[in-house]
Each structure stands twice: as structure tokens, then as C-alpha cells.
Design a protein around this motif. Structure first.
Motif, short mmCIF file in Angstrom:
data_model
loop_
_atom_site.label_atom_id
_atom_site.label_comp_id
_atom_site.label_asym_id
_atom_site.label_seq_id
_atom_site.Cartn_x
_atom_site.Cartn_y
_atom_site.Cartn_z
N LEU A 181 0.84 -1.19 0.00
CA LEU A 181 0.00 0.00 0.00
C LEU A 181 0.88 1.24 0.00
N LYS A 182 0.41 2.34 -0.60
CA LYS A 182 1.20 3.53 -0.76
C LYS A 182 0.63 4.69 0.07
N SER A 183 1.57 5.39 0.76
CA SER A 183 1.18 6.57 1.52
C SER A 183 0.69 7.65 0.58
N GLY A 184 -0.42 8.29 0.95
CA GLY A 184 -0.99 9.33 0.12
C GLY A 184 -1.96 8.83 -0.92
N GLN A 185 -1.96 7.51 -1.13
CA GLN A 185 -2.90 6.90 -2.09
C GLN A 185 -3.83 5.90 -1.40
N ASP A 186 -3.21 4.96 -0.67
CA ASP A 186 -4.00 3.89 -0.04
C ASP A 186 -4.21 4.15 1.45
N PHE A 187 -3.23 4.74 2.09
CA PHE A 187 -3.35 5.14 3.50
C PHE A 187 -2.70 6.50 3.63
N PHE A 188 -2.86 7.14 4.82
CA PHE A 188 -2.40 8.52 4.99
C PHE A 188 -1.61 8.61 6.28
N LEU A 189 -0.47 9.30 6.21
CA LEU A 189 0.50 9.29 7.30
C LEU A 189 0.79 10.71 7.75
N ALA A 190 0.78 10.92 9.06
CA ALA A 190 1.00 12.27 9.60
C ALA A 190 1.72 12.20 10.94
N PHE A 191 2.19 13.36 11.39
CA PHE A 191 2.80 13.50 12.71
C PHE A 191 2.16 14.67 13.42
N SER A 192 1.77 14.45 14.67
CA SER A 192 1.20 15.50 15.51
C SER A 192 1.72 15.31 16.93
N PRO A 193 2.70 16.11 17.36
CA PRO A 193 3.35 15.86 18.64
C PRO A 193 2.43 16.07 19.83
N GLU A 194 2.54 15.14 20.79
CA GLU A 194 1.79 15.32 22.02
C GLU A 194 2.32 16.53 22.78
N ARG A 195 1.43 17.20 23.49
CA ARG A 195 1.81 18.36 24.30
C ARG A 195 1.22 18.24 25.70
N GLU A 196 1.19 17.04 26.23
CA GLU A 196 0.62 16.83 27.56
C GLU A 196 1.48 17.47 28.64
#
Length: 426
Positions: free
Chosen positions: A152-167
Motif C-alpha cells: 500500500l502507498k502513503s498518500g494513495q492507499d493510506f495517509f500518514l501524519a505526525f502531531s506531537p503530544e503536548r501533555e
């Protein structure tokens, strides 16, 4: 792949959110998502966490059980150790530890194993978001190849991101929902999806141009704090030698309405971020033949503070006519910060070991940590229990060392009945 339907499910709160890792970051995030109206499925290898969460019980002191129980009763929140259920989630948020090795190099073993597990069950149309703090490039250099090995390909079949925790555990003013969320994606579609999801959970999102930029934001936040804490720790040592009270200096300096931000000295750094995160950038910078001298110097200053504190303690005990070797010391507080039960990277554990290495005997009192759990660095301390704080107890020690300034402590009792108090928290 058309991301429109998934975007709409996020905006309508009709998606299922999977959260991997139900610790100090994952549990409050799961509760936030459930309270926002999403169906949340938490994943963890800790069977105790899973069982207690499914009973609506909190296992983290500053997170109350009542809202968890309400979310469980409403079928908004459930936990499992069965990772074959990963395909049930429309979004998978990874909240696993990213510690350092003994050589202060990134340990991504938890992230890598989690990603491999996701890859075994990855389906088309899922959003995968890493929240664990790491060096710039991890999302695209580590996660993406492991996930794309499925075909499977990122951006086509699944979607990948980063969002840092700020707890900020125990902060009554800034819970998860009240803290803006930085988001960076592997492509425009991933960014749009991540922004749409987190916009339903937190007060606002802050989109940036890439996952690597979002990773750098998190490191910058904590390096800023580490460097400034190191500066004020060094000033503490210098001013103490001059007979100047650093706390008085800071209180006066902070009256300037611009150009100054107060930081305060302490017995060393603790917690899951500040002692660890700067070295993720230090390690990555070597790939570009860059030496991060300023960051490494700050690390050295902060790492030395427990030794400085123990030396000052020993001198104070000796001046009282009692040899430090054989003295009885009460360590007040083992959590890394006030009013929480979190001992990760706590300088108090290092203090305990250093004091005992010099021949003194140490007990501790902490109203939030009744027993020391096993830790990676201080396994020999596991099982020690907090002693009661009574007049007789306090009076029986040669010195009380205040390492953590919990509010739930009778400091007047200590001041009136301790033979000697060494206070690292003012």
C-alpha cells in the motif's frame, strides 16, 4: 483515493479512533476523543491497563475515573490487547514511548514494533498519526517504509501524519482539549485529514508544511526549556557561592514586562520530554556533521545538578556535627513534578542512589507514589515504600531533602520538627 468520505466522518464525529498506547499521553487523548463524541478503541499490551479502563477505572492519578466510566458506559470508549482489531479504526494514533538508550541515542523500538504491527493489519483508507516525540524525519524515514512494505502507498492507499503530544500532566489549566495541536502530513491529503480530525478534539490546530517540520516543532519546544533550565541551574550554583538568593533574583527580574521569562532551578530534570528530547536532535544532527554544542552543554549542566544537590546536603549534615556516612535522610517527593504520580526520569531517583552511594541511609515520602515501580534506569529501587509523614518520623532523620514540592505536604510540620531541611524547590 478519494478522502472526502473520511473527512466527512471526522467532521461528523462518526469515525472510530484507535489509540495505541494508553499511558500518560494516550489515556487523556482517548478520553478527549470519547468526550468529543467519537468511538474510541484503545490498544495496549498492558493487560492491567486494558482491564481497568474497561471497568471505567483510571490508573493515572491526575485523570479521574468518573469521566472514563461515563465514556465506557456510553460505549464511546473501550480498550483491548487484541491488535487484530486495528482495522476497525479509521484513524490510528500512536502514543508509545521514545526513550534514550544508555548511550543517549534514540530508542525507537516501541515505535518500530508498533508500526510493524499496524502493517500486519493495515487497510486502505486509514489515517496513521505518530504522536511520540522523535527526531525530524522519523515519520517518513522509519514509519513510511515499514507501512509501504505491505504494498500500500502513503498518500494513495493510506495517509500518514505526525502531531506531537503536548501533555502537561497535572496542569489544571491546560488539559488535552485546551492545547493547540501542531499537525504535519506526508502530503496534502494526509495533512487535511489530520487537521480535520484534531480540529474536532482540541481548541485549534496549527498545520505545518511537513511531518519533519512538526517533529522539529516538538523538539524545539523542549530544547528551549532544557537550555533555559540549564542556564538558571548554573546561575543557582554561581549565586550560591556568592551568597545571593537566586529565587530573589528571579522574582525581581520577572517584574520586567518584556525580554525576560522566568525559569527556576531544581535538583535536575525529570519527565518524559525535557531530559530526553534534546538528545534526539543531537543524534540526528550528527548525520549532517553538525555538533549541537549548546544543547549538549545544557544537558551536562542539568545532569550534574543531582550531584551538586547531594554535595550541598552532605556539607550541611557535616556542619551539623553528624558524619554524612551513616546519616539518615528523608527524601521528600520522588515524582518528577509536583502533584502527579509520574516518576519518569525523576531526578529524585538519582538523588536517592547518590546519597546511598556515599553511605547515608534514605527513606522517602511521597503522597502520590506509595511504592516505587520498576524503571529502566533504577530497577534496584523498585518496591520501596513511602514512609508516613509524622512528627516522630520527621524528627528521627538527620535531614529532610525536598526534591518535589507537592502541595499535599505539611511543610510547617517539617519546618518545626526537622533537624535540617535542604530545599531544592524554594
Amino acid at each position: 483515493m478519494d478522502v472526502g468520505p473520511l473527512l466527512e466522518r471526522f467532521k461528523a464525529h462518526q469515525a472510530t479512533i484507535g489509540i495505541i498506547g494508553l499511558g500518560y499521553v494516550g489515556l487523556p487523548l482517548a478520553l478527549t476523543a470519547a468526550r468529543a463524541g467519537f468511538t474510541v478503541l484503545g490498544f495496549d499490551i498492558n493487560a492491567s491497563y486494558v482491564a481497568r479502563l474497561n471497568r471505567g477505572e483510571s490508573y493515572i492519578k491526575h485523570i479521574p475515573s468518573q469521566p472514563l466510566a461515563a465514556a465506557v458506559a456510553a460505549n464511546r470508549l473501550a480498550a483491548t490487547a487484541d491488535f487484530s482489531r486495528l482495522p476497525e479504526a479509521d484513524a490510528l494514533l500512536i502514543c508509545v514511548p521514545t526513550p534514550l538508550t544508555r548511550h543517549r541515542e534514540p530508542d525507537l523500538s516501541y515505535v518500530e514494533q508498533t508500526t510493524r504491527t499496524i502493517a500486519e493489519h493495515l487497510r486502505k483508507g486509514q489515517l496513521i498519526v505518530l504522536e511520540s516525540t522523535t527526531y525530524p524525519g522519523t515519520t517518513e524515514e522509519v514509519l513510511k517504509p515499514l507501512l509501504e512494505a505491505t504494498g500500500l502507498k502513503s498518500g494513495q492507499d493510506f495517509f500518514l501524519a505526525f502531531s506531537p503530544e503536548r501533555e502537561d500532566p497535572g496542569n489544571p489549566d491546560f488539559g488535552t482539549a485546551a492545547i493547540p495541536k501542531v499537525v504535519g502530513g506526508d502530503g496534502a491529503a494526509a495533512l487535511a485529514l489530520a487537521e480535520a480530525l484534531y480540529s474536532q478534539l482540541v481548541v485549534r490546530t496549527v498545520p505545518v508544511s511537513s511531518a519533519a517540520t512538526a517533529e522539529a516543532v516538538k523538539l524545539t519546544e523542549n530544547i528551549f526549556r532544557a537550555v533555559n533550565i540549564a542556564l538558571v541551574n548554573e546561575l543557582k550554583v554561581v549565586y550560591a557561592a556568592m551568597g545571593i538568593d537566586v529565587w530573589e533574583v528571579i522574582d525581581a527580574a520577572r517584574t520586567k514586562p518584556f525580554g525576560f521569562m522566568p525559569f527556576y532551578p531544581g535538583p535536575g530534570l525529570g519527565g518524559h520530554c525535557i531530559p530526553v528530547d534534546p538528545f534526539y536532535l543531537t543524534w540526528k544532527a550528527r548525520e549532517y556533521d553538525i555538533t549541537t554544542r549548546f544543547i549538549e552543554l545544557a544537558g551536562q549542566v542539568n545532569a550534574h545538578m543531582p550531584s551538586y544537590v547531594v554535595e550541598r546536603l552532605a556539607q550541611a549534615v557535616d556542619r551539623g556535627g553528624r558524619p554524612f556516612s551513616g546519616a539518615r535522610i528523608l527524601l521528600l517527593g520522588v515524582a518528577y513534578k509536583k502533584n502527579v504520580d509520574d516518576i519518569r526520569e525523576s531526578p529524585a531517583l538519582k538523588l536517592l542512589e547518590l546519597i546511598e552511594a556515599r553511605g547515608a541511609r534514605v527513606d522517602y515520602h511521597d503522597p502520590h507514589v506509595p511504592e516505587l515501580p520498576p524503571t529502566r534506569k533504577h530497577g534496584a529501587l523498585a518496591g520501596r515504600r513511602s514512609v508516613p509523614l509524622t512528627v516522630a518520623t520527621v524528627a528521627s532523620y538527620d535531614a529532610v531533602l525536598i526534591a518535589t514540592d507537592h502541595d499535599q505536604v505539611d511543610y510547617r510540620l517539617i519546618a518545626e520538627h526537622a533537624r535540617l531541611v535542604v530545599d531544592t524547590r524554594n
